[in-house]
Design a protein around this motif. Sequence first.
Motif, PDB file in Angstrom:
ATOM      1  N   UNK A   1       0.808  -1.223   0.000  1.00 31.53           N
ATOM      2  CA  UNK A   1       0.000   0.000   0.000  1.00 31.53           C
ATOM      3  C   UNK A   1       0.838   1.268   0.000  1.00 31.53           C
ATOM      4  N   UNK A   2       2.153   1.125  -0.194  1.00 31.35           N
ATOM      5  CA  UNK A   2       3.025   2.286  -0.194  1.00 31.35           C
ATOM      6  C   UNK A   2       3.632   2.550   1.170  1.00 31.35           C
ATOM      7  N   UNK A   3       3.101   1.915   2.208  1.00 32.40           N
ATOM      8  CA  UNK A   3       3.650   2.053   3.555  1.00 32.40           C
ATOM      9  C   UNK A   3       4.252   0.732   4.039  1.00 32.40           C
ATOM     10  N   UNK A   4       4.379  -0.211   3.116  1.00 32.53           N
ATOM     11  CA  UNK A   4       5.007  -1.481   3.457  1.00 32.53           C
ATOM     12  C   UNK A   4       4.062  -2.594   3.835  1.00 32.53           C
ATOM     13  N   UNK A   5       2.761  -2.294   3.921  1.00 32.79           N
ATOM     14  CA  UNK A   5       1.791  -3.329   4.297  1.00 32.79           C
ATOM     15  C   UNK A   5       1.435  -4.189   3.098  1.00 32.79           C
ATOM     16  N   UNK A   6       1.493  -5.495   3.292  1.00 39.24           N
ATOM     17  CA  UNK A   6       1.189  -6.456   2.234  1.00 39.24           C
ATOM     18  C   UNK A   6      -0.004  -7.297   2.676  1.00 39.24           C
ATOM     19  N   UNK A   7      -1.015  -7.380   1.823  1.00 37.72           N
ATOM     20  CA  UNK A   7      -2.199  -8.169   2.145  1.00 37.72           C
ATOM     21  C   UNK A   7      -1.904  -9.655   1.983  1.00 37.72           C
ATOM     22  N   UNK A   8      -2.338 -10.452   2.959  1.00 36.41           N
ATOM     23  CA  UNK A   8      -2.167 -11.900   2.896  1.00 36.41           C
ATOM     24  C   UNK A   8      -3.457 -12.626   2.538  1.00 36.41           C
TER      25      UNK A   8
ATOM     26  N   UNK B   1      -5.712 -22.872   9.857  1.00 34.19           N
ATOM     27  CA  UNK B   1      -5.508 -22.343   8.512  1.00 34.19           C
ATOM     28  C   UNK B   1      -4.161 -21.637   8.484  1.00 34.19           C
ATOM     29  N   UNK B   2      -3.220 -22.195   7.726  1.00 36.35           N
ATOM     30  CA  UNK B   2      -1.840 -21.686   7.688  1.00 36.35           C
ATOM     31  C   UNK B   2      -1.613 -20.841   6.444  1.00 36.35           C
ATOM     32  N   UNK B   3      -0.886 -19.731   6.626  1.00 38.28           N
ATOM     33  CA  UNK B   3      -0.465 -18.983   5.452  1.00 38.28           C
ATOM     34  C   UNK B   3       0.636 -19.772   4.761  1.00 38.28           C
ATOM     35  N   UNK B   4       0.450 -20.043   3.462  1.00 38.85           N
ATOM     36  CA  UNK B   4       1.364 -20.891   2.695  1.00 38.85           C
ATOM     37  C   UNK B   4       1.727 -20.218   1.371  1.00 38.85           C
ATOM     38  N   UNK B   5       1.591 -18.890   1.339  1.00 40.61           N
ATOM     39  CA  UNK B   5       1.749 -18.164   0.082  1.00 40.61           C
ATOM     40  C   UNK B   5       3.165 -17.712  -0.211  1.00 40.61           C
ATOM     41  N   UNK B   6       3.275 -16.818  -1.200  1.00 35.30           N
ATOM     42  CA  UNK B   6       4.568 -16.415  -1.730  1.00 35.30           C
ATOM     43  C   UNK B   6       5.271 -15.339  -0.901  1.00 35.30           C
ATOM     44  N   UNK B   7       4.520 -14.571  -0.120  1.00 31.51           N
ATOM     45  CA  UNK B   7       5.155 -13.488   0.633  1.00 31.51           C
ATOM     46  C   UNK B   7       6.180 -14.071   1.598  1.00 31.51           C
ATOM     47  N   UNK B   8       7.444 -13.634   1.443  1.00 30.42           N
ATOM     48  CA  UNK B   8       8.557 -14.135   2.267  1.00 30.42           C
ATOM     49  C   UNK B   8       8.702 -15.654   2.201  1.00 30.42           C
TER      50      UNK B   8
END
Length: 229
Positions: free
Chosen positions: A38-45, A79-86
């Motif tokens: 969002x321009x402030x470093x926040x990334x939606x998961x 429910x585990x986050x398993x996506x591409x972020x980091x």
Amino acid sequence: VFPRPAKDARNNGMKMLLSVSLALAMGFSAWGADKQDDGQGWISLFDGKTFNGWKVGKNAESFKIQDGMIVVNGNVAHLYYDGDVQKHAFKNFDFKADVMTFPKANSGIYFHSKYQEEGFPKFGIECQVNNSHGDTRRTGSLWGVKDITEALIKDNVWYTQEIIVKGLHVEIKLDDKTVLEYTLPEAAGAGEFKLPTDMTWLPEGTFALQGHDPGSKVYFKNIRVKILD
């Protein structure tokens, strides 16, 4: 019969069309980037529509999507986050989620965790989500590590739960107010570390949302993270 446009006019028209197409493409590209940061470093998961980037094993039906929210209600599931972020391996971060609990609900947000097919997670720390359940560890607690026994949040209202991890220091905020701080022992900096709860702290790991029991109903939305140095 209408006269055919001159060659220069046709060329100018094509150039204009290409320019408009390029501008639109750049606009959509920028829009896509904004959805990630969002321009402030926040990334939606969580995209509000699908479980893309998330993974659940047994009792997956305990998680549903409704009106842009994750609705948690059912048998024990995570429910585990398993996506591409980091590559779903977070070390230092600021995590936020908007949460609403219903009476007698119990849930949690795990961090520095890793996927397992069933049962309560054996890795990471659980940040408690519980305002009126029989378990007296209330929202904001680091379950079994450092607990809050006073209900700071009411059921049936939206609030923001925030987890900030920098090295071995953990800070929990509810609606932007710090309610708990805890620093893990120095030994935790050397690798996997056994916690008092018999869970194991990992040097880095993912997030998970807890489905605790059929009598617990909790909503999550606006799940986002900011990566810290």
